[in-house]
Design a protein around this motif. Structure first.
Motif, short mmCIF file in Angstrom:
data_model
loop_
_atom_site.label_atom_id
_atom_site.label_comp_id
_atom_site.label_asym_id
_atom_site.label_seq_id
_atom_site.Cartn_x
_atom_site.Cartn_y
_atom_site.Cartn_z
N ALA A 166 -1.94 2.37 -55.69
CA ALA A 166 -1.09 2.81 -54.57
C ALA A 166 -0.60 1.62 -53.75
O ALA A 166 0.57 1.54 -53.38
N TYR A 167 -1.51 0.69 -53.46
CA TYR A 167 -1.12 -0.48 -52.66
C TYR A 167 -0.16 -1.38 -53.44
O TYR A 167 0.73 -2.00 -52.86
N PHE A 168 -0.36 -1.46 -54.77
CA PHE A 168 0.54 -2.29 -55.55
C PHE A 168 1.96 -1.72 -55.56
O PHE A 168 2.94 -2.45 -55.41
N VAL A 169 2.07 -0.41 -55.73
CA VAL A 169 3.40 0.22 -55.69
C VAL A 169 4.04 0.01 -54.32
O VAL A 169 5.24 -0.31 -54.22
N GLU A 170 3.25 0.15 -53.27
CA GLU A 170 3.76 -0.10 -51.92
C GLU A 170 4.26 -1.54 -51.79
O GLU A 170 5.31 -1.80 -51.20
N TYR A 171 3.50 -2.48 -52.35
CA TYR A 171 3.87 -3.90 -52.30
C TYR A 171 5.24 -4.15 -52.91
O TYR A 171 6.02 -4.98 -52.41
N LEU A 172 5.56 -3.46 -54.00
CA LEU A 172 6.84 -3.68 -54.67
C LEU A 172 8.03 -3.42 -53.76
O LEU A 172 9.10 -3.99 -53.94
N PHE A 173 7.85 -2.57 -52.75
CA PHE A 173 8.91 -2.22 -51.82
C PHE A 173 8.79 -2.94 -50.48
O PHE A 173 9.80 -3.10 -49.78
N THR A 174 7.58 -3.36 -50.09
CA THR A 174 7.38 -3.92 -48.75
C THR A 174 6.89 -5.36 -48.75
O THR A 174 7.06 -6.07 -47.75
N GLY A 175 6.27 -5.80 -49.82
CA GLY A 175 5.66 -7.12 -49.86
C GLY A 175 4.29 -7.19 -49.23
O GLY A 175 3.69 -8.27 -49.15
N ASP A 176 3.75 -6.06 -48.76
CA ASP A 176 2.45 -6.05 -48.09
C ASP A 176 1.31 -6.35 -49.06
O ASP A 176 1.38 -6.05 -50.26
N ASN A 177 0.25 -6.93 -48.55
CA ASN A 177 -0.90 -7.37 -49.32
C ASN A 177 -1.59 -6.18 -50.01
O ASN A 177 -2.11 -5.29 -49.36
N PHE A 178 -1.61 -6.18 -51.34
CA PHE A 178 -2.26 -5.08 -52.05
C PHE A 178 -3.73 -5.39 -52.38
O PHE A 178 -4.39 -4.65 -53.10
N TYR A 179 -4.25 -6.50 -51.81
CA TYR A 179 -5.68 -6.78 -51.89
C TYR A 179 -6.39 -6.48 -50.58
O TYR A 179 -7.58 -6.78 -50.43
N ARG A 180 -5.71 -5.87 -49.64
CA ARG A 180 -6.27 -5.74 -48.29
C ARG A 180 -7.47 -4.80 -48.21
O ARG A 180 -8.21 -4.82 -47.23
#
Length: 396
Positions: A166-180
């Protein structure tokens, strides 16, 4: 069994998405070029410009800085583009960049000094390294300190979970850290039912280096910040390198990270958020540094001055695992580029690409820092080839 099937299914989805969005998930991020270029260091600025200049002019990255350690021990730096897509200064040798996985080289250096002092051993396994009672699968219990440091533990890049997806997919659109979400409990809990892959080849692991950082902090009772300052940056005189960028000189004028090949759904050249790593993941990818500091750090690995630190760092270049296509040292990757053996590291983190390499034969080194995420790091390899058999360098 159901849990393992679910994990495998999630991992397949993550890998599929990553392959489509990020280019490659090969053992080491990309294949190096095999061609040999004829070196001409009599006109060094033009040679470097012909290789590096097009990357900024063609929009692959807003800016970049190249640093070269030459066979005579001198350093040269060449900056291109700007620190921000909207303008800014041309990156210089002391411009601050996030260097992502080059952080692993510093953690590898810290660990080597502890091994040198016999406070740790490369053969120590997780039951001896982690607190008593830490739940470990039988495969996890066999993982050694050396395997963590050489990416040969079998641990994955990150745990394959629905939350990671879920965080990785979010990252693709926002650049947010998907290891958080990868805090200490999450990472260590993963070890309780870890199953090693059947493929014995190296498998790049960010969580492996997260565990390594946790181990050295617990063994010493010191933070990574303290260990870095006392064992690496202080002795080597690296004032612009650390885990907390706000505390470093030049933070206000640092290179700002931008989208490149990643994140997939942000336009190339747009600024992206800085990443802040959780406590256990800091050793894996949290360091900020400069071209000058990184070149000095690389040089310490090939400098034969007889000091304990240089001896420890030089030992990290020794090949610990070798197969026909892979060779792993402590945090360094060994490869034959053309007919030249180099050891290198690559750092890829949101907004930045970094490359550091050394050639033990002639004592040369190359650093390339970009303020955009790009899978192609072949510029660094080409520059290493340029330095492989240099003629006499003319003075400017």
């Amino acid at each position: 069994m159901k849990r393992e099937l679910l994990r495998s299914f999630i991992a397949a989805i993550v890998i599929s998405l990553t392959l489509n969005a990020c280019g490659t998930l090969s053992t080491w991020e990309a294949e190096p070029p095999k061609e040999r270029i004829e070196p001409d260091l009599s006109n060094l600025p033009q040679e470097v410009e012909s290789l590096a200049g097009p990357l900024t002019r063609q929009g692959q990255t807003p800016g970049l800085i190249v640093g070269l350690l030459l066979p005579d021990g001198s350093c040269r730096f060449f900056g291109y583009g700007s620190t921000t897509s909207g303008g800014g200064e041309t990156p210089g040798p002391d411009t601050l960049f996030a260097v992502g996985s080059l952080s692993k080289g510093f953690l590898g250096g810290i660990t080597a000094t502890l091994v040198q002092e016999k406070r740790l051993s490369w053969s120590d396994t997780l039951p001896a390294l982690l607190p008593p009672g830490t739940p470990l699968s039988s495969d996890a219990a066999r993982i050694s300190l050396e395997q963590l440091a050489t990416h040969t533990s079998g641990l994955p890049r990150q745990p394959a979970t629905l939350r990671t997806l879920a965080y990785f997919v979010e990252y693709l659109f926002t650049g947010d850290n998907f290891y958080r979400h990868l805090d200490r409990d999450t990472v260590l809990d993963y070890l309780s039912d870890f199953s090693a892959p059947s493929d014995p080849n190296p498998q790049y692991s960010n969580i492996g280096y997260g565990i390594l950082g946790d181990v050295v902090e617990r063994r010493t009772g010191q933070t990574l910040d303290e260990l870095l300052a006392q064992r690496i940056t202080g002795p080597l005189g690296l004032p612009h390198t650390g885990y907390d960028p706000e505390k470093l000189p030049g933070y206000a004028s640092r290179a700002i990270g931008h989208a490149g090949d990643q994140p997939k759904f942000i336009r190339r050249g747009e600024p992206v958020p800085d990443w802040r790593m959780t406590g256990i993941m800091r050793g894996s990818a949290a360091i900020y540094s400069t071209a000058r500091d990184l070149l000095n750090f690389a040089g310490a690995h090939v400098r034969k001055d007889g000091s304990p630190l240089s001896s420890a760092l030089a030992g990290n270049l020794r090949i610990r695992f070798a197969r026909p296509r892979e060779a792993a040292a402590i945090a360094w990757i060994a490869d034959d580029v053309g007919d030249t053996r180099i050891l290198y590291q690559v750092g890829l983190i949101a907004g930045y690409t970094s490359y550091l390499a050394v050639n033990e034969t002639n004592g040369t080194a190359v650093v390339v820092l970009q303020n955009a995420f790009n899978w192609d790091y072949s510029l660094g390899h080409k520059l290493m080839l340029l330095l492989a058999t240099p003629p006499k360098i003319q003075s400017e």
